[in-house]
Write a protein that holds these residues in place. Structure first.
Motif, short mmCIF file in Angstrom:
data_model
loop_
_atom_site.label_atom_id
_atom_site.label_comp_id
_atom_site.label_asym_id
_atom_site.label_seq_id
_atom_site.Cartn_x
_atom_site.Cartn_y
_atom_site.Cartn_z
N ARG A 59 56.90 37.37 32.28
CA ARG A 59 56.20 36.43 33.15
C ARG A 59 57.22 35.40 33.63
O ARG A 59 57.88 34.75 32.81
CB ARG A 59 55.09 35.74 32.37
CG ARG A 59 54.50 34.57 33.12
CD ARG A 59 53.35 33.96 32.36
NE ARG A 59 52.93 32.71 32.97
CZ ARG A 59 52.09 31.86 32.43
NH1 ARG A 59 51.56 32.13 31.24
NH2 ARG A 59 51.75 30.76 33.05
N LYS A 118 41.00 36.38 29.10
CA LYS A 118 42.46 36.54 28.98
C LYS A 118 42.77 37.47 27.82
O LYS A 118 41.87 37.98 27.17
CB LYS A 118 43.13 35.20 28.64
CG LYS A 118 43.18 34.17 29.74
CD LYS A 118 43.95 32.93 29.25
CE LYS A 118 44.14 31.95 30.39
NZ LYS A 118 45.02 30.85 30.04
N ASP A 162 51.06 36.76 31.68
CA ASP A 162 50.90 37.32 30.33
C ASP A 162 50.55 38.82 30.28
O ASP A 162 49.48 39.20 29.78
CB ASP A 162 49.84 36.52 29.55
CG ASP A 162 50.18 35.05 29.46
OD1 ASP A 162 51.27 34.65 29.91
OD2 ASP A 162 49.35 34.29 28.94
N ASP A 179 56.42 28.13 26.18
CA ASP A 179 56.16 28.48 27.60
C ASP A 179 57.42 28.32 28.45
O ASP A 179 57.37 27.92 29.63
CB ASP A 179 55.03 27.62 28.18
CG ASP A 179 53.65 28.09 27.72
OD1 ASP A 179 53.58 28.97 26.84
OD2 ASP A 179 52.65 27.57 28.24
N ASN A 197 56.38 34.98 27.70
CA ASN A 197 55.21 35.84 27.49
C ASN A 197 55.37 37.22 28.15
O ASN A 197 54.67 37.56 29.12
CB ASN A 197 53.96 35.14 28.02
CG ASN A 197 53.69 33.84 27.28
OD1 ASN A 197 54.45 33.44 26.40
ND2 ASN A 197 52.61 33.16 27.61
N TYR A 241 50.19 27.01 18.74
CA TYR A 241 49.85 28.43 18.86
C TYR A 241 50.61 29.21 17.80
O TYR A 241 51.83 29.30 17.84
CB TYR A 241 50.23 28.96 20.25
CG TYR A 241 49.21 28.65 21.32
CD1 TYR A 241 49.06 27.36 21.80
CD2 TYR A 241 48.40 29.65 21.85
CE1 TYR A 241 48.13 27.07 22.79
CE2 TYR A 241 47.46 29.37 22.83
CZ TYR A 241 47.33 28.09 23.30
OH TYR A 241 46.40 27.80 24.27
C1 BMA Z 1 47.45 30.21 26.81
C2 BMA Z 1 48.04 31.12 27.87
C3 BMA Z 1 49.52 31.35 27.66
C4 BMA Z 1 50.27 30.13 27.24
C5 BMA Z 1 49.54 29.37 26.15
C6 BMA Z 1 50.22 28.08 25.75
O1 BMA Z 1 46.16 29.83 27.18
O2 BMA Z 1 47.82 30.54 29.13
O3 BMA Z 1 50.06 31.83 28.85
O4 BMA Z 1 51.53 30.55 26.73
O5 BMA Z 1 48.23 29.08 26.62
O6 BMA Z 1 50.37 27.22 26.82
#
Ligand code: BMA
Length: 326
Positions: A50, A145, A96, A295, A34, A233
């Motif tokens: 990161r 975030k 991030d 991650d 990230n 994701y």
């Molecule tokens: C999100 C963030 C990211 C992470 C993602 C998957 O909420 O915290 O930093 O890459 O989740 O774990």
């Protein structure tokens, strides 16, 4: 509904991905992912990665490359570390980063997640040289975030995109304004998570900073699909009005980039392609898009601004009131 009939070759992965991993790091680390990205004045690509240490806390470390793809030179020591003595909201690390150059201030705005005892919030640091940082502390309290600035004031005010959330509730993308970078208000939802079976149901967030095009601000955002074996994701596209980016003009129905390769499927959190930075190449069209894989590592894909805008204009749906989404 428009099915494009393809899993769209809008993004092309670099065949030697991942480009950065904890294995090649100059000091012990659990994972490197990230990364915020920018091109410095001399054309060098800087990634603010990161790095999660072996306690589970994250900090930032810079890697530089002349072509943005390989031969990365990694700093021997972290660039920005949590300073809980001065910034108690950084007690459990900083995560991030997103980088946007603010021309008026001749400074880069680095927005990042500060993990406080009260949950994750958005913190801001300014820098001219990625050596000295002016830390403004937490500008959006938890839970919040996925923040990035607009590169210039809009109607006289600084503007930031971010993603507040309340555990158990749907999480949407918001925009807020500030006269001085410190005090933020006029908070508005600009893009809502869809509901039900959608790939972006329940939780969405900004991916990399917005990309300015003559047709509007191109937004790459991530959507989270919760499944029985974890969350996926993926990235989708939206186009915001150039004059008034609170207005979403078009939004794609299908995701355009998601975890498929081994380094995206297997890691600390499998099934995650989490895009946080881009650079624009000298041709004014080619994007290098930097994302975290599972991650665990940093990877890069290329795309064309023209190609992305053409896609959203062809397949995007007008954002106003589409009942089937909600
Ligand atoms: C999100 C963030 C990211 C992470 C993602 C998957 O909420 O915290 O930093 O890459 O989740 O774990």
């Amino acid at each position: 509904m428009t099915i494009t009939g393809q899993k769209v070759a809008l993004f092309t992965r670099y065949q030697a991905n991942p480009i950065l991993t904890a294995k090649g790091w100059p000091y012990p680390a659990n994972s490197v992912f990230n990364a915020g990205a920018t091109r410095l004045e001399d054309g060098t690509t800087l990634l603010l990665c990161r790095v999660e240490d072996l306690r589970g806390h994250s900090h930032f470390c810079a890697a530089r490359s002349d072509n943005g793809i390989d031969n990365w030179r990694i700093d021997a020591a972290p660039m920005l570390v949590p300073e809980p003595a001065r910034y108690p909201e950084e007690i459990w690390g900083i995560e991030d980063p997103r980088i946007v150059f603010l021309e008026e201030l001749e400074r880069y705005a680095v927005t990042y997640t500060a993990w406080s005892r009260g949950g994750p919030g958005v913190s801001l640091a300014l820098t001219a040289d990625f050596r000295d940082f002016e830390r403004l502390g937490m500008v959006m309290p938890p839970h919040d975030k996925d923040a990035a600035f607009f590169p210039r004031r809009l109607n006289g005010r600084w503007a930031m995109i971010h993603r507040p959330s309340t555990p158990g509730e749907d999480s949407h993308i918001w925009m807020s304004y500030s006269p001085d970078l410190k005090h933020w208000g006029q908070h508005r939802i600009i893009l809502m998570a869809r509901r039900g079976a959608w790939w972006d149901a329940g939780k969405i967030g900004l991916s990399c900073p917005l990309i300015e095009t003559p047709e509007g601000w191109l937004m790459i955002y991530h959507g989270v699909k919760r499944t029985m074996s974890g969350s996926l994701y993926r990235q989708g596209l939206a186009l915001l009005d150039l004059e008034n980016p609170e207005r979403c003009l078009l939004r794609g129905e299908q995701w355009v980039f998601g975890p498929e390769e081994h380094y995206e499927l297997v890691g600390d959190v499998g099934g995650v392609a989490f895009l946080t930075g881009y650079t624009l190449q000298d041709d004014g069209d080619t994007l290098y898009l930097y994302y975290g894989g599972a991650d665990k590592c940093v990877a890069v894909a290329t795309a064309s601004v023209r190609g992305l805008v053409d896609w959203i204009r062809r397949y995007g749906e007008p954002h106003a009131a589409i009942d089937s989404w909600f």
